[in-house]
Design an enzyme around this catalytic site. Structure first.
Site, PDB file in Angstrom:
ATOM      1  NE  ARG A   8      -0.778  -0.259  -0.688  1.00 11.91           N
ATOM      2  CZ  ARG A   8      -0.096  -0.355   0.448  1.00 11.91           C
ATOM      3  NH1 ARG A   8       0.549   0.685   0.930  1.00 11.91           N
ATOM      4  NH2 ARG A   8      -0.045  -1.500   1.108  1.00 11.91           N
ATOM      5  CG  HIS A  12      -3.730  -4.648   3.316  1.00 15.06           C
ATOM      6  ND1 HIS A  12      -3.079  -5.079   2.170  1.00 15.06           N
ATOM      7  CD2 HIS A  12      -2.778  -4.009   4.067  1.00 15.06           C
ATOM      8  CE1 HIS A  12      -1.813  -4.701   2.229  1.00 15.06           C
ATOM      9  NE2 HIS A  12      -1.601  -4.058   3.361  1.00 15.06           N
ATOM     10  CD  GLN A  32       0.171  -6.738   6.644  1.00 11.96           C
ATOM     11  OE1 GLN A  32       0.731  -5.967   5.886  1.00 11.96           O
ATOM     12  NE2 GLN A  32       0.848  -7.509   7.495  1.00 11.96           N
ATOM     13  CG  ASP A  87      -3.971  -0.432  10.358  1.00  6.75           C
ATOM     14  OD1 ASP A  87      -2.847   0.079  10.233  1.00  6.75           O
ATOM     15  OD2 ASP A  87      -4.772  -0.563   9.405  1.00  6.75           O
ATOM     16  CB  CYS A  89      -0.549  -4.217   8.701  1.00  5.45           C
ATOM     17  SG  CYS A  89      -1.312  -2.580   8.825  1.00  5.45           S
ATOM     18  NE  ARG A 123       1.894  -7.842   2.523  1.00  3.56           N
ATOM     19  CZ  ARG A 123       1.683  -6.554   2.247  1.00  3.56           C
ATOM     20  NH1 ARG A 123       1.729  -5.653   3.198  1.00  3.56           N
ATOM     21  NH2 ARG A 123       1.390  -6.154   1.007  1.00  3.56           N
TER      22      ARG A 123
HETATM   23  N1  NVA Z   1      -5.129   0.754   7.220  1.00  3.57           N
HETATM   24  C1  NVA Z   1      -3.876   1.249   6.708  1.00  3.57           C
HETATM   25  C2  NVA Z   1      -2.974   0.115   6.365  1.00  3.57           C
HETATM   26  C3  NVA Z   1      -1.623   0.521   5.834  1.00  3.57           C
HETATM   27  C4  NVA Z   1      -0.796  -0.634   5.411  1.00  3.57           C
HETATM   28  C5  NVA Z   1      -4.143   2.145   5.507  1.00  3.57           C
HETATM   29  O1  NVA Z   1      -5.013   1.803   4.703  1.00  3.57           O
HETATM   30  O2  NVA Z   1      -3.491   3.176   5.393  1.00  3.57           O
HETATM   31  N1   CP Z   2       1.592  -3.126   5.653  1.00  3.90           N
HETATM   32  C1   CP Z   2       1.713  -2.515   4.466  1.00  3.90           C
HETATM   33  O1   CP Z   2       0.962  -2.778   3.510  1.00  3.90           O
HETATM   34  O2   CP Z   2       2.749  -1.647   4.411  1.00  3.90           O
HETATM   35  P1   CP Z   2       3.052  -0.592   3.253  1.00  3.90           P
HETATM   36  O3   CP Z   2       1.986   0.453   3.292  1.00  3.90           O
HETATM   37  O4   CP Z   2       4.409  -0.046   3.591  1.00  3.90           O
HETATM   38  O5   CP Z   2       3.051  -1.307   1.928  1.00  3.90           O
END
Ligand code: NVA
Ligand code: CP
Length: 313
Positions: free
Chosen positions: A104, A131, A134, A228, A268, A296
């Site tokens: 990540r 992502h 997800q 989101d 998500c 997930r």
């Molecule tokens: N769009 C959000 C998703 C978090 C799971 C982010 O990138 O923070």
């Molecule tokens: N939806 C998702 O990726 O959640 P986290 O940021 O908690 O991993």
């Protein structure tokens, strides 16, 4: 077998998604019955987090242990990644000691570079741009709640309308890739200045999405309404400006009322009730967010098994 990475949704083919969705269902059934599923004994997953996480961390870590493997957890702050060791050197070293890597991070270019120098499969656990894990979970959840008559999961997805209300972010981009590949349509409504960009989203068929300035119009006739956070990780400095720009992009019962009567709501997570979605919707009868989050783990188990062992059934 050549190494397969999962960095973008369209890194896998339609046929492979058909397999993965069916395999996820089997893996989930076994989990629910406390039936052992240990295809990855002696395999190790390295998880590299340069941003915060709850679901991604727990689902990958628990999933790997459930498959008989083990996990190494690294963050920017507690590894040399935070002290400017080149990505290619990190990739060369880490991938000599583990069997699969989940990352990540911020820019997609970072994960692409890591994969280029990795000896083992690399999975995108979220970047600024995409992502994919997800969306795989979201589509699996859709197939569970709205299965096709013949039972083929791909048929449950094909032709559907997904309403995306909110930021043209990593989730939105990945929805577009999925729509192009799996033949459904995304109705996108974002505030001006936060639109999706087909080139950035990595799609070539503009017919897989339609743009609506009014978020309620985007929800009209949708099979699934999804949103989101207004401010994704890494964009916190824009928080106040975004809060003002996105005020009209809160999924509420009026928006759900114009979707199909059996429309689902997904998010998500993490969610901010009263910002991108009302409590009434996310905690209401059409919301499937808890199954979505749990899924997930099931889809990622199927994904890791596939990247390491190929098709096993
Ligand atoms: N769009 C959000 C998703 C978090 C799971 C982010 O990138 O923070
Ligand atoms: N939806 C998702 O990726 O959640 P986290 O940021 O908690 O991993």
């Amino acid at each position: 077998m050549s190494i397969r990475h999962y960095l973008k949704f369209n890194d896998l083919s339609v046929r492979e998604y058909g397999y993965l969705l069916e395999r996820s269902a089997l893996i989930k059934r076994k989990f629910k019955q406390y039936e052992k599923h240990h295809p990855l004994v002696d395999r190790t997953l390295a998880m590299i987090f340069e941003k915060a996480s709850t679901r991604t961390r727990v689902s990958f870590e628990a999933g790997m242990y459930q498959m008989g493997g083990s996990v190494v957890h690294l963050t920017t702050g507690d590894s040399q990644l935070g002290r400017a060791e080149p990505i290619e050197d990190s990739a060369r070293v880490i991938s000599r000691m583990v069997d699969i890597v989940m990352i990540r991070t911020f820019g997609q270019d970072k994960i692409e570079k890591f994969a280029q120098f990795s000896r083992v499969p690399v999975i995108n656990g979220l970047t600024n741009e995409f992502h994919p894990c997800q969306i795989l979970a979201d589509l699996f959840t859709l197939t569970e709640y709205r299965p096709a008559p013949g039972g083929n999961p791909l048929d449950a997805i094909k032709g559907k309308v997904v309403a995306w209300v909110g930021d043209g972010n990593n989730m939105a981009n990945t929805w577009l890739q999925a729509a192009e590949l799996l033949d459904f349509t995304v109705h996108v409504s974002t505030p001006s200045g936060y639109e999706v960009d087909a080139q950035l989203a990595g799609i070539s068929n503009p017919g897989c999405y339609r743009v609506f300035s009014d978020p309620k119009a985007a929800c009209q006739g949708a099979d699934l309404v999804t949103t989101d956070v207004w401010t994704s990780m890494g964009y916190e400095a824009e928080n106040e400006v975004r809060r003002a720009a996105f005020r009209q992009w809160c999924v509420d019962t009026d928006m759900m009322a114009v979707a199909k009567p059996d429309a689902l709501f997904m998010h998500c997570l993490p969610a901010h009730r009263g910002e991108e979605v009302t409590a009434e919707v996310i905690d209401g009868p059409q919301s499937v967010v808890w199954d979505e989050a749990e899924n997930r783990m099931h889809v990622q188990k199927a994904l890791m098994e596939y990247l390491l062992l190929g098709q096993v059934a």
